[in-house]
Design an enzyme around this catalytic site. Structure first.
Site, PDB file in Angstrom:
ATOM      1  N   TYR A  53     -11.257   0.091  -1.734  1.00 50.65           N
ATOM      2  CA  TYR A  53     -11.681   0.616  -0.295  1.00 50.65           C
ATOM      3  C   TYR A  53     -10.182   0.981   0.331  1.00 50.65           C
ATOM      4  O   TYR A  53     -10.092   1.620   1.174  1.00 50.65           O
ATOM      5  CB  TYR A  53     -12.189  -0.637   0.705  1.00 50.65           C
ATOM      6  CG  TYR A  53     -11.106  -1.400   1.238  1.00 50.65           C
ATOM      7  CD1 TYR A  53     -10.922  -1.351   2.666  1.00 50.65           C
ATOM      8  CD2 TYR A  53     -10.709  -2.536   0.668  1.00 50.65           C
ATOM      9  CE1 TYR A  53     -10.118  -2.229   3.423  1.00 50.65           C
ATOM     10  CE2 TYR A  53      -9.734  -3.382   1.376  1.00 50.65           C
ATOM     11  CZ  TYR A  53      -9.428  -3.185   2.702  1.00 50.65           C
ATOM     12  OH  TYR A  53      -8.640  -4.062   3.265  1.00 50.65           O
ATOM     13  N   ARG A  54      -9.120   0.565  -0.465  1.00 51.98           N
ATOM     14  CA  ARG A  54      -7.846   1.063   0.058  1.00 51.98           C
ATOM     15  C   ARG A  54      -6.636   1.122  -1.178  1.00 51.98           C
ATOM     16  O   ARG A  54      -6.956  -0.106  -1.817  1.00 51.98           O
ATOM     17  CB  ARG A  54      -7.535  -0.019   1.260  1.00 51.98           C
ATOM     18  CG  ARG A  54      -6.331   0.363   2.237  1.00 51.98           C
ATOM     19  CD  ARG A  54      -6.291  -0.590   3.252  1.00 51.98           C
ATOM     20  NE  ARG A  54      -5.058  -0.404   3.998  1.00 51.98           N
ATOM     21  CZ  ARG A  54      -4.472  -1.311   4.910  1.00 51.98           C
ATOM     22  NH1 ARG A  54      -5.239  -2.460   4.974  1.00 51.98           N
ATOM     23  NH2 ARG A  54      -3.511  -0.923   5.631  1.00 51.98           N
ATOM     24  N   TYR A 101       0.718  -1.258   0.078  1.00 50.90           N
ATOM     25  CA  TYR A 101       0.064  -0.018   0.093  1.00 50.90           C
ATOM     26  C   TYR A 101       0.907   1.261  -0.024  1.00 50.90           C
ATOM     27  O   TYR A 101       0.290   2.395   0.317  1.00 50.90           O
ATOM     28  CB  TYR A 101      -0.707  -0.059   1.165  1.00 50.90           C
ATOM     29  CG  TYR A 101      -1.985  -0.971   1.065  1.00 50.90           C
ATOM     30  CD1 TYR A 101      -3.156  -1.122   0.045  1.00 50.90           C
ATOM     31  CD2 TYR A 101      -2.363  -1.960   1.880  1.00 50.90           C
ATOM     32  CE1 TYR A 101      -3.987  -1.613  -0.202  1.00 50.90           C
ATOM     33  CE2 TYR A 101      -3.533  -2.758   1.897  1.00 50.90           C
ATOM     34  CZ  TYR A 101      -4.287  -2.721   0.820  1.00 50.90           C
ATOM     35  OH  TYR A 101      -5.467  -3.548   0.484  1.00 50.90           O
TER      36      TYR A 101
END
Length: 514
Positions: free
Chosen positions: A471-472, A94
């Site tokens: 969502y991320r 991420y």
């Protein structure tokens, strides 16, 4: 270009930054203000298909107290220095620990690592952002508190504050982490300290037991945002159940995913299966047991025939459904009968418990996660192809079998177009599914870097156009994802940012918010 610093905040001269650094040192001491390339190396490397220089910080600050953070934000306001706050996690896939924009100052809170309270009877914890899951796990074990943690796959090296603030998930019945958050302390951009919920009331002893307090609920605006710096965080813990029964159900064909989800959904909604169910594709589980080079070499996505051979060689299903039962032995026996009857109707499922699975490493790794134990096994994903490139693609859909088959086929098609493999799993909540795909590539290969960027961009574009929200996401694509949620939401985010952080000092660009 500065010769003194490896980067400078956007639009700031070296002279001005010198003054800011001097003020930071007066608050933290010289040793806690990092500016050399060697000191900043841990905050630079990313796994994204973009130059690491795009995310190079100008400095890092090692704060240890709320009072220091208050003084830091005062300095940042004075000089308009942007800070990017991190704590224990690596955020691999991420974006890593690097800031969203070049030149931001990393505010590293890993030294704020006190476990402030763990209440055995009410089953909650209050911790600082630097506390790791491993630290809290050891504390609970040492004091024989009989409580379980829920944690993401990186477990030991991650922490509950950072993971929950990014709305991460775990694998026990408490796996929807933000759902079980209760009470935050937040340093605002103006230096004031807010305690959310019941924490705002003097002499309250209900801060970690009642989420809402009075008036608008504020905790949510400090997740996936840049509106404040969380310095204390409360959350609920799960009492250790009398019995725990993990299991895996294997299916041989990709199209079986429709049946799998249609069986799981009512079991999840009714609470028969209390934890989020993971439906892992063979290629997601394979790195625990094999490497890609064992089955294919050269360019292009791995062929389906090789995937089937790999699954057969290593006793994997094409789909591997992991879940568990929690409760008394009697409760688990009743629910196990319901589960086995539901999955046994079609004759396609192979059902394995701990007894049948034995020492299988994939099963042991999943059982550990569902028990809230420490494991770093998921990092074996990075050995599958090698080369250090990884991005998590994470669209959400309804928990319907038809949605699953549609998403998988679309994802595989786009990945194959760029010569990349489908390493994916579906995580079934109550009514939703997170489709988690690790886009793995070799970051040392310029061709794969270009392909991975284009692939991820296309995945976001196509899925968003079909109504699947992400969502991320990693820091390189935050603006793109924010754009998919429309102008009204973006304007509300911008309005809140202007009100709470008028000088834009807190992580500008986080989640596309400036």
């Amino acid at each position: 270009m500065s010769n003194k610093y490896i980067a400078l905040p956007k639009g700031m001269s070296e002279k001005t930054f010198d003054s800011a650094i001097g003020d930071f040192r007066s608050v933290l001491g010289d040793a806690a203000v990092l500016t050399s390339p060697q000191q900043l190396a841990p905050y630079i490397k990313t796994m994204m298909p973009v130059p690491d220089s795009d995310h190079t910080p100008s400095a890092a600050l090692m704060a240890t107290t709320v009072e220091e953070i208050q003084k830091i934000v005062g300095i940042c306001n004075r000089y308009k220095v942007p800070i990017w706050t991190i704590s224990t996690g690596k955020n691999l896939g991420y974006g890593s620990a690097a800031p969203v924009e070049r030149g931001q100052v990393v505010l590293d809170l890993k030294r704020m690592n006190r476990i402030l309270e763990v209440d055995k009877d009410l089953a909650y914890a209050l911790v600082e952002p630097g506390v790791t899951y491993k630290q809290l796990y050891d504390y609970i074990a040492e004091h024989k508190l009989g409580l379980w943690l829920s944690m993401p796959a990186p477990s030991a090296i991650a922490g509950p504050v950072g993971n929950t603030l990014d709305r991460g998930v775990g694998y026990t019945p408490y796996g929807e982490h933000f759902l079980f958050a209760c009470g935050m302390e937040v340093v605002l951009a103006n230096g004031e300290v807010l305690r959310t919920g019941m924490g705002s009331m003097p002499n309250s002893n209900t801060w970690q037991v009642f989420k809402w307090g009075y008036g608008p609920y504020l905790d949510g605006i400090f997740t996936q945002s840049n509106y404040g710096i969380v310095t204390k965080f409360g959350f609920w813990l799960m009492p250790a159940p009398p019995a725990f029964k993990p299991f895996v159900i294997q299916y041989e064909n990709e199209e079986d995913i429709v049946e799998i989800v249609e069986i799981i959904r009512p079991l999840r909604i009714s609470g028969v299966i209390p934890n989020a169910v993971v439906i892992a594709h063979a290629l997601y589980e394979a790195p625990v047991k094999a490497r890609r080079s064992d089955y294919v070499t050269g360019p292009g996505a791995i062929p389906d025939a090789a995937v089937r051979k790999l699954a057969k060689d290593h006793h994997l299903g094409i789909w591997n459904v992991y879940a568990a039962l929690y409760g008394t032995p009697e409760q688990n026996e009743v629910n196990w009968k319901i589960v086995t009857q539901a999955f046994g109707k079609s004759g396609k499922a192979k059902i394995l418990t701990e007894r049948e699975a034995g020492d299988d490493p994939a099963f042991k790794y999943r059982a550990s996660l569902m028990r809230g134990d420490m494991t770093l096994q998921e990092f074996s994903l990075y050995n599958w192809r090698g080369g250090g490139g990884s991005m998590w693609f994470a669209p959400v859909s309804q928990a319907r079998g038809s949605e699953t088959l549609k998403q998988m086929a679309l994802t595989k098609e786009i990945l194959a177009k760029y010569g990349l493999d489908y390493s994916g799993e579906f995580i079934v909540g109550m009514r939703d599914m997170h489709h988690i795909v690790d886009v793995l590539y070799d970051k040392t290969d310029p061709g794969q870097v270009k392909a991975a960027y284009q692939c991820f961009d296309e995945l976001l574009t196509i899925f968003s156009a079909q109504g699947y929200g992400t969502y991320r996401v990693n820091t390189a694509f935050m603006d793109k994802v924010a754009e998919t949620y429309g102008p009204v939401q973006r304007q509300v985010h911008k309005t809140l940012k202007k009100a709470l952080d008028p000088n834009g000092i807190l992580a500008p660009g986080k989640s596309g918010i400036r």
